[in-house]
Write a protein that holds these residues in place. Structure first.
Motif, PDB file in Angstrom:
ATOM      1  N   LEU A  10      37.130  37.599  28.400  1.00  8.05           N
ATOM      2  CA  LEU A  10      37.157  38.832  29.185  1.00  8.05           C
ATOM      3  C   LEU A  10      36.375  38.622  30.472  1.00  8.05           C
ATOM      4  O   LEU A  10      35.326  37.985  30.460  1.00  8.05           O
ATOM      5  CB  LEU A  10      36.515  39.971  28.383  1.00  8.05           C
ATOM      6  N   ASP A  12      35.340  40.383  34.607  1.00 12.41           N
ATOM      7  CA  ASP A  12      35.351  41.392  35.652  1.00 12.41           C
ATOM      8  C   ASP A  12      34.813  40.693  36.887  1.00 12.41           C
ATOM      9  O   ASP A  12      33.624  40.372  36.956  1.00 12.41           O
ATOM     10  CB  ASP A  12      34.478  42.584  35.260  1.00 12.41           C
ATOM     11  N   LEU A  19      38.671  36.265  41.759  1.00  9.49           N
ATOM     12  CA  LEU A  19      39.467  36.865  40.686  1.00  9.49           C
ATOM     13  C   LEU A  19      40.746  36.061  40.441  1.00  9.49           C
ATOM     14  O   LEU A  19      41.081  35.738  39.299  1.00  9.49           O
ATOM     15  CB  LEU A  19      39.815  38.317  41.029  1.00  9.49           C
ATOM     16  N   LEU A  23      41.567  34.005  37.027  1.00  4.85           N
ATOM     17  CA  LEU A  23      42.802  34.257  36.293  1.00  4.85           C
ATOM     18  C   LEU A  23      43.559  32.955  36.052  1.00  4.85           C
ATOM     19  O   LEU A  23      44.030  32.691  34.947  1.00  4.85           O
ATOM     20  CB  LEU A  23      43.677  35.250  37.062  1.00  4.85           C
ATOM     21  N   ARG A  27      44.123  31.555  32.331  1.00  3.87           N
ATOM     22  CA  ARG A  27      45.525  31.467  31.882  1.00  3.87           C
ATOM     23  C   ARG A  27      45.904  30.054  31.465  1.00  3.87           C
ATOM     24  O   ARG A  27      46.764  29.880  30.616  1.00  3.87           O
ATOM     25  CB  ARG A  27      46.465  31.946  32.977  1.00  3.87           C
ATOM     26  N   GLN A  34      46.422  40.224  28.617  1.00  2.00           N
ATOM     27  CA  GLN A  34      46.858  41.151  29.649  1.00  2.00           C
ATOM     28  C   GLN A  34      45.671  41.504  30.532  1.00  2.00           C
ATOM     29  O   GLN A  34      44.540  41.512  30.078  1.00  2.00           O
ATOM     30  CB  GLN A  34      47.458  42.397  29.037  1.00  2.00           C
ATOM     31  N   LYS A  35      45.972  41.758  31.789  1.00  2.00           N
ATOM     32  CA  LYS A  35      44.966  42.096  32.785  1.00  2.00           C
ATOM     33  C   LYS A  35      43.783  41.127  32.721  1.00  2.00           C
ATOM     34  O   LYS A  35      43.948  39.958  32.969  1.00  2.00           O
ATOM     35  CB  LYS A  35      44.565  43.544  32.670  1.00  2.00           C
ATOM     36  N   SER A  36      42.612  41.571  32.324  1.00  2.00           N
ATOM     37  CA  SER A  36      41.441  40.685  32.321  1.00  2.00           C
ATOM     38  C   SER A  36      40.928  40.387  30.918  1.00  2.00           C
ATOM     39  O   SER A  36      39.745  40.159  30.718  1.00  2.00           O
ATOM     40  CB  SER A  36      40.332  41.285  33.178  1.00  2.00           C
ATOM     41  N   TYR A  38      42.112  37.881  27.599  1.00  3.68           N
ATOM     42  CA  TYR A  38      43.055  36.858  27.137  1.00  3.68           C
ATOM     43  C   TYR A  38      42.606  36.272  25.812  1.00  3.68           C
ATOM     44  O   TYR A  38      41.416  36.075  25.574  1.00  3.68           O
ATOM     45  CB  TYR A  38      43.181  35.745  28.181  1.00  3.68           C
TER      46      TYR A  38
END
Length: 94
Positions: A10, A12, A19, A23, A27, A34-36, A38
């Protein structure tokens, strides 16, 4: 090869450039998410590599990152149209 463990990654991140880079890094290790948030399966060396890259990438005053190890015995619940996770025999990272 060491056994992979199941984690929830997670983050932020305040800066749009960091960012996007975060990501991309997460990934590359993720199974799904999803979003932030994984789901990732990591060996000890993969965990070390991921945390090393993110330690350089993230700003410790503005950004947050949490890698939470999940109990593999826990029951998985799917909400909405989610599909039950199925781990492959191997993962390609690259």
């Amino acid at each position: 090869m060491s056994e992979r463990k199941f984690y929830l990654a997670l983050y932020d991140v305040a800066n749009p450039g960091r960012l996007a880079a975060t990501l991309d890094v997460v990934r590359n290790h993720s199974y799904g998410g999803q979003k932030s948030a994984y789901e990732v399966y990591l060996s000890d060396s993969e965990k070390h590599d991921l945390l090393t890259v993110l330690a350089v990438l993230l700003d410790d005053k503005e950004d947050r990152f949490l890698l939470l190890q999940l109990d593999p015995r826990a029951k998985i619940y799917n909400l909405g149209i989610a599909e039950e996770p199925a781990a492959d025999d191997f993962f390609y990272i690259g």
